[in-house]
Design a protein around this motif. Structure first.
Motif, short mmCIF file in Angstrom:
data_model
loop_
_atom_site.label_atom_id
_atom_site.label_comp_id
_atom_site.label_asym_id
_atom_site.label_seq_id
_atom_site.Cartn_x
_atom_site.Cartn_y
_atom_site.Cartn_z
N ALA A 262 3.21 1.64 -1.65
CA ALA A 262 1.84 1.33 -2.10
C ALA A 262 0.92 0.81 -1.01
N GLY A 263 1.33 0.91 0.23
CA GLY A 263 0.48 0.44 1.32
C GLY A 263 0.77 1.20 2.59
N ILE A 264 0.29 0.67 3.69
CA ILE A 264 0.55 1.22 5.03
C ILE A 264 1.35 0.18 5.80
N ASP A 265 2.36 0.64 6.53
CA ASP A 265 3.12 -0.25 7.41
C ASP A 265 2.63 -0.10 8.84
N PHE A 266 2.46 -1.24 9.51
CA PHE A 266 2.08 -1.25 10.92
C PHE A 266 3.22 -1.88 11.72
N GLY A 329 -1.52 -15.29 9.36
CA GLY A 329 -0.07 -15.38 9.47
C GLY A 329 0.43 -14.65 10.70
N VAL A 330 1.75 -14.50 10.77
CA VAL A 330 2.39 -13.87 11.92
C VAL A 330 3.35 -12.79 11.43
N CYS A 331 3.40 -11.70 12.14
CA CYS A 331 4.28 -10.58 11.80
C CYS A 331 5.72 -11.05 11.60
N GLY A 332 6.40 -10.44 10.63
CA GLY A 332 7.80 -10.82 10.39
C GLY A 332 8.56 -9.73 9.66
N THR A 333 9.69 -10.11 9.09
CA THR A 333 10.54 -9.16 8.36
C THR A 333 11.16 -9.83 7.14
N ASN A 339 13.03 -4.22 9.36
CA ASN A 339 12.65 -4.66 10.70
C ASN A 339 11.24 -5.24 10.67
N PRO A 340 10.83 -5.93 11.72
CA PRO A 340 9.50 -6.54 11.72
C PRO A 340 8.39 -5.51 11.56
N HIS A 341 7.48 -5.74 10.64
CA HIS A 341 6.31 -4.90 10.46
C HIS A 341 5.35 -5.60 9.50
N LEU A 342 4.13 -5.13 9.48
CA LEU A 342 3.16 -5.60 8.49
C LEU A 342 3.01 -4.53 7.41
N HIS A 343 3.24 -4.91 6.16
CA HIS A 343 2.95 -4.04 5.02
C HIS A 343 1.61 -4.48 4.46
N MET A 344 0.61 -3.61 4.51
CA MET A 344 -0.73 -3.94 4.03
C MET A 344 -1.09 -3.06 2.84
N GLU A 345 -1.58 -3.69 1.78
CA GLU A 345 -2.03 -2.96 0.60
C GLU A 345 -3.49 -3.27 0.33
N VAL A 346 -4.16 -2.32 -0.29
CA VAL A 346 -5.54 -2.51 -0.75
C VAL A 346 -5.57 -2.22 -2.24
N GLN A 347 -6.17 -3.10 -3.02
CA GLN A 347 -6.27 -2.94 -4.47
C GLN A 347 -7.72 -3.04 -4.91
N THR A 348 -8.03 -2.40 -6.04
CA THR A 348 -9.38 -2.47 -6.60
C THR A 348 -9.50 -3.53 -7.68
N THR A 349 -8.34 -4.06 -8.15
CA THR A 349 -8.31 -5.19 -9.09
C THR A 349 -7.16 -6.09 -8.68
N GLU A 350 -6.94 -7.15 -9.43
CA GLU A 350 -5.82 -8.03 -9.13
C GLU A 350 -4.48 -7.39 -9.47
N SER A 351 -4.49 -6.34 -10.25
CA SER A 351 -3.26 -5.66 -10.66
C SER A 351 -2.70 -4.82 -9.54
N GLN A 352 -1.40 -4.92 -9.33
CA GLN A 352 -0.74 -4.14 -8.29
C GLN A 352 -0.73 -2.66 -8.62
N GLN A 353 -1.06 -2.32 -9.86
CA GLN A 353 -1.12 -0.93 -10.27
C GLN A 353 -2.40 -0.24 -9.77
N SER A 354 -3.30 -1.01 -9.15
CA SER A 354 -4.59 -0.44 -8.74
C SER A 354 -4.67 -0.17 -7.24
N THR A 355 -3.49 -0.01 -6.60
CA THR A 355 -3.51 0.20 -5.15
C THR A 355 -4.16 1.54 -4.79
N VAL A 356 -4.81 1.55 -3.63
CA VAL A 356 -5.39 2.78 -3.08
C VAL A 356 -4.94 2.90 -1.63
N ASN A 357 -5.03 4.08 -1.08
CA ASN A 357 -4.64 4.29 0.32
C ASN A 357 -5.59 3.51 1.24
#
Length: 364
Positions: A262-266, A329-333, A339-357
């Motif tokens: 549901a997000g992009i990993d960096f 914050g600081v990158c972690g795992t 392994n260490p990475h940032l998982h970033m999500e974007v949502q249109t509401t507080e619900s995790q069901q509203s994720t967008v790319n």
């Protein structure tokens, strides 16, 4: 640092000699001893070659970033810790800028470490494989000292062994110059080594690159953060920004099933890379969140929220107000992570069901 110690020692000896023959010898001697102690503390606390990964955060060019997946695959195959991904990319930038044609395929200039001579590697993937394999050797020989390992990629692993015997496994420009001059003096044909930097020419240190380490560190993440880049509605949460996993259906590496990512990993360096707020907002949540590990959730507007997961530590608390670019914050795992990475999500509401790319909002 060795020069500093020598100068301090000479000054101290001179002062002691003068004080001992002065009228106030005893009092003066005490003063000098205090100076010596302070000098010793100063010289011993300023360790160069700490092994900590961190740099200036300069952006790597696209010609280098296109090889990121191949380098990551080679690192996994050779079991080289993923925290070195940025180091390998920076080395590629330094060696060839990722130019296949200019290097005849040996984009990492790795032939000499494999064959003892230049030109035996003709394919980029072979060059990547050899570079990763050799750098892993430098990490082992240098006892995981970052600066020494990087310089050893350029000088050879003899540098790591030599600096352990002569400089307590530390790196500095002065130490690099000393080793370069030593190798040049021992070379059968020193004329084959050309000075590629004015600093090397001025120092008479033309074996290898005496400033290889700072050249590489320039492209590693800045541990203190900095201005974030806006290409879209949201700013990039870290720099450099290397996407390691896209938004969408994928085979989960831990749960072993197909599910929505549901997000992009960096890619980022655990415990080092600062994670920054992508836009002004309010911290809705900053705590442990199960599979997300240590997680920060920010409300930017009624229809825009961002989530930052797997952090090693958090710099904000629930209810805080943040501005774009603030370190949260600081990158972690932490949580469900390989392994260490940032998982970033974007949502249109507080619900995790509203994720967008996040790609379009980030402008990538």
């Amino acid at each position: 640092m060795e020069n500093v110690k020598g100068i301090l020692s000479a000054v101290a000896k001179s002062l002691v000699s003068k004080v001992l023959f002065s009228t106030f010898g005893l009092v003066g001697l005490v003063v000098v001893l205090i100076i010596i102690i302070i000098a010793a503390v100063f010289s011993s606390s300023d360790d160069i070659g700490s092994g900590v990964i961190g740099g200036k955060g300069e952006q790597l060019p696209e010609s280098v970033l296109v090889w990121e997946a191949d380098i990551a695959e080679a690192m996994e195959r050779h079991e080289l810790d993923s925290k070195y991904l940025y180091v390998m990319l920076a080395i590629l930038k330094q060696e060839s800028n990722g130019d296949v044609a200019k290097t005849n395929g040996d984009i990492f200039q790795a032939s000499e470490s494999k064959c003892g001579s230049i030109g035996c590697i003709k394919e980029p993937l072979e060059s990547i494989d050899q570079a990763v394999s050799y750098f892993k050797e430098t990490v082992i020989v240098s006892k995981d000292n970052m600066e020494v390992a990087i310089q050893s990629y350029n000088f050879g692993n003899g540098f790591a062994t030599w600096t352990q015997e002569n400089h307590d496994n530390k790196w500095s420009p002065e130490i690099a110059i000393e080793f370069s001059k030593k190798m040049l003096a021992e070379a059968k044909n020193p004329l084959i080594y050309k000075c590629h930097r004015q600093e090397a020419k001025d120092s008479g240190a033309c074996y290898g690159d005496i400033l290889y380490v700072p050249s590489i560190l320039a492209f590693l993440p800045n541990a203190e953060g900095g201005p974030i880049e806006f290409n879209g509605q949201l700013g990039m949460p870290l720099a450099p920004a290397l996407v390691t996993s896209e938004y969408g259906e994928r085979y989960h590496p831990i749960h072993k099933e197909w599910r929505l990512h549901a997000g992009i990993d960096f890619g980022c360096i655990g415990g080092v890379t600062p994670i920054q707020a992508s836009q002004d907002g309010t911290i809705e949540r900053a705590d442990w969140a199960g599979g997300w590990g240590q997680m920060v959730f920010i409300k930017h507007a009624d229809n825009l929220y961002t989530r930052y997961a797997h952090l090693s530590s958090m710099a904000v608390s629930t209810g805080d107000s943040v501005s774009a670019g603030d370190v949260i914050g600081v990158c972690g795992t932490t949580g469900t992570s390989t392994n260490p990475h940032l998982h970033m999500e974007v949502q249109t509401t507080e619900s995790q069901q509203s994720t967008v790319n996040p790609r379009s909002l980030l402008g990538i």
